[in-house]
Scaffold this active site. Structure first.
Site, mmCIF file in Angstrom:
data_model
loop_
_atom_site.group_PDB
_atom_site.id
_atom_site.type_symbol
_atom_site.label_atom_id
_atom_site.label_comp_id
_atom_site.label_asym_id
_atom_site.label_seq_id
_atom_site.Cartn_x
_atom_site.Cartn_y
_atom_site.Cartn_z
ATOM 1 N N LYS A 1 -18.630 -45.512 57.776
ATOM 2 C CA LYS A 1 -19.302 -46.287 58.816
ATOM 3 C C LYS A 1 -18.306 -46.937 59.761
ATOM 4 O O LYS A 1 -18.534 -46.986 60.964
ATOM 5 C CB LYS A 1 -20.178 -47.359 58.161
ATOM 6 C CG LYS A 1 -21.524 -46.823 57.713
ATOM 7 C CD LYS A 1 -22.414 -47.931 57.216
ATOM 8 C CE LYS A 1 -22.142 -48.211 55.759
ATOM 9 N NZ LYS A 1 -23.036 -49.217 55.174
ATOM 10 N N ARG B 1 -18.428 -39.232 45.984
ATOM 11 C CA ARG B 1 -19.117 -39.303 47.261
ATOM 12 C C ARG B 1 -19.046 -37.956 47.960
ATOM 13 O O ARG B 1 -18.213 -37.113 47.632
ATOM 14 C CB ARG B 1 -18.567 -40.420 48.133
ATOM 15 C CG ARG B 1 -17.070 -40.399 48.350
ATOM 16 C CD ARG B 1 -16.570 -41.742 48.867
ATOM 17 N NE ARG B 1 -17.093 -42.044 50.186
ATOM 18 C CZ ARG B 1 -17.678 -43.197 50.505
ATOM 19 N NH1 ARG B 1 -17.832 -44.142 49.608
ATOM 20 N NH2 ARG B 1 -18.096 -43.416 51.724
ATOM 21 N N GLU C 1 -25.390 -51.451 52.736
ATOM 22 C CA GLU C 1 -25.014 -52.657 53.465
ATOM 23 C C GLU C 1 -25.448 -52.431 54.916
ATOM 24 O O GLU C 1 -25.081 -51.408 55.506
ATOM 25 C CB GLU C 1 -23.493 -52.851 53.382
ATOM 26 C CG GLU C 1 -23.082 -54.167 53.985
ATOM 27 C CD GLU C 1 -21.566 -54.375 53.997
ATOM 28 O OE1 GLU C 1 -20.846 -53.616 53.333
ATOM 29 O OE2 GLU C 1 -21.136 -55.308 54.706
HETATM 30 P P1 ATP Z 1 -19.157 -46.136 54.294
HETATM 31 O O1 ATP Z 1 -17.908 -45.804 53.559
HETATM 32 O O2 ATP Z 1 -19.689 -45.036 55.121
HETATM 33 O O3 ATP Z 1 -19.067 -47.411 55.069
HETATM 34 P P2 ATP Z 1 -20.425 -47.554 52.207
HETATM 35 O O4 ATP Z 1 -20.247 -47.098 50.822
HETATM 36 O O5 ATP Z 1 -19.650 -48.744 52.610
HETATM 37 O O6 ATP Z 1 -20.241 -46.331 53.160
HETATM 38 P P3 ATP Z 1 -22.990 -48.653 51.749
HETATM 39 O O7 ATP Z 1 -23.970 -49.142 52.726
HETATM 40 O O8 ATP Z 1 -22.324 -49.629 50.852
HETATM 41 O O9 ATP Z 1 -21.925 -47.840 52.559
HETATM 42 O O10 ATP Z 1 -23.612 -47.465 50.906
HETATM 43 C C1 ATP Z 1 -24.853 -47.515 50.281
HETATM 44 C C2 ATP Z 1 -24.866 -46.547 49.158
HETATM 45 O O11 ATP Z 1 -24.571 -45.232 49.634
HETATM 46 C C3 ATP Z 1 -23.804 -46.881 48.141
HETATM 47 O O12 ATP Z 1 -24.375 -46.800 46.864
HETATM 48 C C4 ATP Z 1 -22.743 -45.865 48.343
HETATM 49 O O13 ATP Z 1 -22.107 -45.605 47.156
HETATM 50 C C5 ATP Z 1 -23.533 -44.667 48.878
HETATM 51 N N1 ATP Z 1 -22.687 -43.831 49.729
HETATM 52 C C6 ATP Z 1 -22.003 -44.188 50.831
HETATM 53 N N2 ATP Z 1 -21.295 -43.171 51.320
HETATM 54 C C7 ATP Z 1 -21.552 -42.107 50.515
HETATM 55 C C8 ATP Z 1 -21.113 -40.752 50.479
HETATM 56 N N3 ATP Z 1 -20.261 -40.262 51.384
HETATM 57 N N4 ATP Z 1 -21.586 -39.955 49.494
HETATM 58 C C9 ATP Z 1 -22.451 -40.435 48.591
HETATM 59 N N5 ATP Z 1 -22.891 -41.689 48.566
HETATM 60 C C10 ATP Z 1 -22.454 -42.532 49.502
HETATM 61 MG MG MG Z 2 -20.044 -50.243 50.776
#
Ligand code: ATP
Ligand code: MG
Length: 565
Positions: A277, A267, A42
């Site tokens: 984020k 994760r 995102e």
């Molecule tokens: P955050 O919690 O940091 O905001 P998010 O999951 O909301 O992360 P996205 O932009 O939706 O951020 O993530 C894109 C991809 O990266 C998704 O498939 C998510 O599952 C993966 N991802 C995000 N954080 C991690 C992590 N700590 N370890 C592994 N994969 C991750």
């Molecule tokens: Mg997300």
């Protein structure tokens, strides 16, 4: 959660449960032999090391199986998303070494298709326009122990729903006046299935579609269908989406469209690090760091500026592997992977971070000798360089002691040490500041028979010091970093992570002195400052004023241990 340490994870995870699933699907020819993955960020912040795990996994699996990996921006939320983030994400994925070729997609590309899907569900009697307020919807939703209540609008006719939804799209209602909901099951044990919202009215400008839309699909209504539209075979996501899978399946089944398989993995969590984020944005906006690419940030851009290599990050992601249960990885493993890579590629050089002047009394004034130094003992092909030696040098303050403790073998009055690539010197005098008593200058003599660092009589010298020639050395600013947080888990016991910020995470040293060979070193160049660690040239650096970031200290911190004795 368990903590994984360096020793237990030093072999690469060549097999994992995701590969097992893919192997099985290939065997049964479930997707006609295709492997199609995607990385779906995102665009509401910069990528961090956790995303790197997902990137390496998705692009890595595609590469290993001769498949493809798309880059798709899940840009369904116009209010939080910005072009800056889109650009940074593309740059970071590329820098990590992955290529989406012509497969760059946006969920917003599918807005029209998703709208059509919504109409289809309304027509099937699977979706309805609800006019409860957001608060009421929440109240009606129930809890984990109590079933939800049906909205009084749940039984609107299909015609009325179609009419209202079309007017929602036409912009005839204010934000929050209505939402479109899926008609699933208000008594479901899974809260995600209690008539989830599919569309909301949001009169906001979208970074790609502008003001074309005033209704936007919820992430849960967009994500699975976007995967379906792209023909994704294995939709790999993190564990928190496990509870959403029944909903994604439900949408796809009701829509009767192509069905990808979702697989969840744990994760990445790292000690002394925050990977969210939302929290990273707070650090940036609150001025706790200098920006998204502050070298202390766990963002890809921060790690890059710090001096990390894509190889080290990819190697780390390989080593940690993927699992189904949450764990916390020791940040030391990341640093281990970094050192391992830098050891092979970084040019060695000498730099004095806390300078102490040394005058070699018996060395001829005005004489300069070029000493040959090895650029990287791990890689002879990296050659040698000439380092100028002269009568006045700088050495590290730490390398001299007036009252040397036991086991301190470096310089002290009357003591002889080796200068790396140069001569043996013996300390014969100490000059102190009259007021403070601080040692400000040493007088030494050198043994001309020891040029290059050895002596004919083979006498034992226990310490070898690095040095620079005072008139030749270049001044530099050196930035030393420590962890941003002083707790392994910054959110321990529900603490506000900001209360656990490490006040000493940045130390700026100036002036330091570096070999003249570093003149004009380009930002991003990486070096090993002998005995001190790995450093890289910061983008703030210029021809007139060099700036280095300490990437990581050397593993063997024998020097530190010694002085404590
Ligand atoms: P955050 O919690 O940091 O905001 P998010 O999951 O909301 O992360 P996205 O932009 O939706 O951020 O993530 C894109 C991809 O990266 C998704 O498939 C998510 O599952 C993966 N991802 C995000 N954080 C991690 C992590 N700590 N370890 C592994 N994969 C991750
Ligand atoms: Mg997300």
């Amino acid at each position: 959660m368990e903590t994984t340490d360096v020793k237990s994870t030093t072999t690469s995870a060549l097999s994992n449960f995701i590969r097992d699933i893919i192997n099985e699907d290939l065997k049964t020819n479930k997707y006609g032999g295709r492997v199609q993955t995607r990385f779906p960020p995102e665009p509401n912040g910069y990528l961090h090391i956790g995303h790197a795990k997902s990137i390496c996994l998705n692009f890595g699996l595609a590469a290993d199986y001769g498949g493809r990996c798309n880059l798709r921006f899940d840009d369904t939320n116009p209010s939080k998303e910005e072009l800056e983030y889109v650009e940074s994400i593309k740059e970071d994925v590329r820098w990590l070494g992955f290529d989406w070729a012509d497969r760059l997609f946006y969920a917003s590309d599918y807005f029209e298709q998703l709208y059509e899907y919504a109409l289809k569900l309304i027509k099937k009697g699977n979706a309805y326009v609800d006019s409860l307020s957001a608060d009421q919807i929440r109240e009606y939703r129930g809890t984990l122990t109590e079933p939800g209540q049906e909205s009084p609008y749940r039984h609107r006719s299909i015609e009325e729903n179609l009419d209202l939804f079309q007017h929602m799209r036409a912009g005839e209602f204010e934000n929050g006046a209505h939402v479109l909901r899926a008609k699933v099951d208000m008594a479901s044990g899974n809260l995600n299935m209690r008539d989830p919202v599919m569309y909301r009215i949001l009169k906001a400008t979208h970074h790609r579609t502008g003001d074309q839309w005033c209704i936007y699909p919820m992430y849960d209504f967009a994500h699975g269908q976007s995967d379906s539209i792209e023909g994704i075979t294995h939709s790999i996501c993190t564990l928190e989406f496990e509870d959403h899978r029944p909903l994604y399946d439900w949408y796809i089944d009701q829509l009767e469209i192509y069905h990808p398989r979702q697989i969840e993995f744990a994760r990445l969590n790292l000690t002394y690090t925050i990977l969210s984020k939302r929290k990273l944005i707070e650090l940036v906006n609150g001025g706790y760091v200098s920006g998204w690419n502050d070298p202390r940030m766990p963002t890809i851009s921060g790690l890059r500026r710090r001096g990390y290599t894509p190889e080290a990050i990819r190697n780390f992601c390989d080593r940690i592997g993927v699992a189904k249960n949450d764990s916390i990885i020791d940040v030391a493993l990341l640093e281990f992977c970094l050192r391992e890579d830098l050891n092979k590629r970084a040019l060695r050089t000498m730099a004095v971070l806390h300078p102490l002047k040394v005058i070699i009394d018996n060395y001829p004034e005005g004489q300069v000798e070029e000493m040959e130094a090895i650029n990287n003992p791990e890689d002879p092909s990296m050659g040698t360089r000439q380092v100028p030696f002269s009568r006045v040098l700088y050495i590290e303050q730490d390398d001299f002691r007036e009252d040397p403790p036991k086991k301190f073998y470096r310089l002290a009055l009357g003591r002889e040490v080796r200068l790396r690539y140069a001569y043996y010197i013996t300390c014969v005098g100490v000059v102190k500041d009259e007021q403070t008593g601080e040692v400000i200058e040493l007088h030494c003599t050198y043994d001309p028979e020891t040029r290059g660092g050895g002596s004919a009589d083979g006498r034992k010298i226990k310490a070898t010091l690095h040095w620079v020639s005072a008139v030749h050395a270049l001044p530099a600013e050196v930035r030393l970093y420590d962890y941003l947080f002083n707790k392994a888990n910054p959110c321990e016991n529900g603490a506000d992570y900001k209360t656990n910020l490490n006040p000493n995470s940045l130390e700026v040293l100036r002036p330091c002195w570096v070999e003249p060979n570093l003149e004009g070193a380009a930002p991003g160049s990486r070096y090993q400052f002998e005995r001190q660690g790995y450093f890289c040239v910061d983008p703030d650096s210029s021809v007139d004023s060099l700036v280095f970031n300490r990437t990581v200290s050397l593993r063997d911190s024998w020097a530190k241990i010694e002085t404590k004795g």
